[in-house]
Design a protein around this motif. Structure first.
Motif, short mmCIF file in Angstrom:
data_model
loop_
_atom_site.label_atom_id
_atom_site.label_comp_id
_atom_site.label_asym_id
_atom_site.label_seq_id
_atom_site.Cartn_x
_atom_site.Cartn_y
_atom_site.Cartn_z
N SER A 38 -43.60 15.16 49.16
CA SER A 38 -44.00 16.36 48.44
C SER A 38 -44.89 17.25 49.30
N SER A 40 -46.70 19.72 48.09
CA SER A 40 -47.94 19.93 47.34
C SER A 40 -48.90 18.77 47.53
N HIS A 219 -49.77 21.47 38.85
CA HIS A 219 -50.40 21.50 40.17
C HIS A 219 -51.93 21.37 40.05
N ASP A 258 -40.80 14.70 47.05
CA ASP A 258 -40.96 16.03 46.46
C ASP A 258 -39.93 16.22 45.35
N SER A 260 -39.65 18.61 43.10
CA SER A 260 -39.10 19.96 42.99
C SER A 260 -37.91 20.13 43.92
N THR A 285 -46.26 10.81 37.18
CA THR A 285 -46.54 11.77 38.24
C THR A 285 -47.11 13.05 37.64
N GLN A 287 -46.38 15.85 39.35
CA GLN A 287 -45.50 16.85 39.92
C GLN A 287 -44.69 17.57 38.84
N THR A 429 -39.84 23.38 53.33
CA THR A 429 -40.18 22.17 52.58
C THR A 429 -39.18 21.03 52.77
#
Length: 442
Positions: A38, A40, A219, A258, A260, A285, A287, A429
């Protein structure tokens, strides 16, 4: 400050003119994949490790353009970061050894929101001048609220009155901190940025939001959870976050996949009546990508998670439109919009006005590019109405936006002749999106 609410999508003149022929499949896809870490989590982990009291090992980090920009920024401030061995098939672990933050330094933020927002509060703690600049688009992205908040907390910032990049922070080696009020409706990263460094401020930090709802709540939850795991004392109330002054102590952070970035791969199963399994999907999570399970189920998929932690999406042959408020998971919008353009009924996606100030104006860009392929997409002030129509091939512009590029790839799975402009922007990413995509669709 530049106008960040234009309805025209941003197209960087320096973008690659090369077009990537999006693969079209004639049969259902079937694949099992392991996603990179991830972004983030990785960039928050790097900041927390740099502010910690001892060496920290960040395991399974994402190594992509955004995380490399963060690593370079921290090194510019004096932090020692080295790569160490890792399991086969995983990114190298990163060992971060804190040091007194120092200038003079120059930080290239590229177009990474986490770098342009998370690093300035750290720079305010440095002894010396720190200059921030980046890609042309970075000059248009909102940081004015963060600049104002840092000044109120004791930072000396020279932005020549722009309220935007480029800017210089004149650090003195410490920050007063305290209470500050800001409008974080433009980005939850304004709050996360202050919280991540807040424990190192003399008085800690108490951030209060006033304004429209803050987007991307997951987030913020991620920031708070990671701070607490690093030993920070954090209290939260509605529109209020407080970090007490004190040391951070963290020796190891394991980065989740990740979620997303799972969006286009799971979408591939949905739109081709196929099956895609993502390994190591966490049971719990913070996320926002975890919302894909519910969103894609509503759009016609069947989702299951094994005892081993693998998540599988099976396409049923039906692709339904959806009405959804995506305020908390705006990063999923481009993929949801791509699937919606292929659905059997209209979709209405709202709560995402903040996407106009991301890598590009994603609302305008999605409408422009799907309509360019024959679609019927209407812009709303805070979202999109998507009425499915038969689509045809053509160039799908990415606007130097990784999520625009991957949404074009999803459409290209079932619409022959789609060419995605500047597919290499996905390296933001996903280190090798075309290679991973080829594994799924082959």
């Amino acid at each position: 400050m530049p106008d960040s609410t234009s309805t025209q999508p941003h197209q960087n003149a320096a973008s690659s003119e090369e077009h990537w022929p999006a693969p079209t499949v004639r049969a259902p896809v079937s694949a099992r994949i392991r996603l990179p870490g991830s972004k983030s989590v990785t960039n928050r982990a790097l900041v927390l490790a740099a502010l910690s009291e001892g060496t920290c090992l960040v395991r399974r980090p994402l190594l992509s353009r955004d995380s490399e920009l963060m690593i370079d920024a921290l090194r510019a401030l004096g932090i020692e970061i080295t790569q160490s061995a890792s399991d086969e098939g995983q990114a190298p672990d990163l060992s971060i050894t804190p040091a007194p933050l120092r200038g003079p330094a120059t930080v290239d933020v590229g177009n990474a929101g986490t770098v342009m927002r998370f690093v300035p509060p750290m720079a305010a703690l440095a002894d010396g001048h720190v200059r921030f600049d980046g890609d042309p688009r970075s000059h248009e992205r909102p940081v004015g609220e963060l600049i104002g908040a840092l000044r109120a907390l004791g930072a000396d910032i020279d932005d020549e009155g722009r309220g935007a990049l480029p800017l210089t922070i004149h650090g003195t080696g410490s920050m007063r901190g305290g209470e500050v009020v800001l409008d974080a409706s433009g980005s939850s990263q304004f709050v996360s940025a202050l919280l991540l460094s807040g424990a190192r401020f003399d008085e800690g930090v108490h951030v209060r939001h006033q304004g429209p709802p803050v987007p991307s709540q997951p987030h913020l939850d991620m920031t708070v959870e990671m701070l607490r795991a690093a030993g920070a004392e954090v209290t939260t109330q509605e529109n209020s976050w407080k970090v007490e002054p004190g040391p951070l102590r963290v020796t190891e952070i394991i980065v989740e996949p990740d979620l997303s970035n799972a969006a286009p791969f799971l979408a591939a199963a949905l739109v081709t009546k196929g099956e895609v399994t993502v390994q190591d999907w966490p049971e719990h999570t913070t996320q926002g990508g975890d919302a894909l399970r519910g969103l894609f189920t509503r759009m016609g998929g069947e989702v299951s998670r094994s005892e081993e932690g693998d998540l599988t999406l099976r396409g049923t042959g039906a692709i339904h439109g959806i009405t959804a408020d995506l305020r908390d998971v705006g990063e999923l919008t481009p993929t949801i919009a791509a699937v919606a353009a292929l659905a059997d009924s209209p979709s209405r996606l709202t709560g995402i006005e903040h996407l106009r100030r991301h890598e590009t104006d994603r609302i305008a860009a999605l409408a422009t590019e799907i309509n360019r392929l024959g679609g019927d997409v209407e812009e709303l002030p805070d979202g999109l109405v998507i009425r499915p129509r038969p689509l045809h091939g053509g160039v799908f512009h990415s606007y130097d936006d990784h999520r625009m590029a991957t949404s074009g790839a999803v459409i290209g799975l079932v619409v022959p002749g789609v060419e995605v402009e500047n597919i290499v922007t996905t390296r933001k990413t996903i280190p090798d999106f075309p290679g991973l995509w080829a594994e799924v669709v082959s």
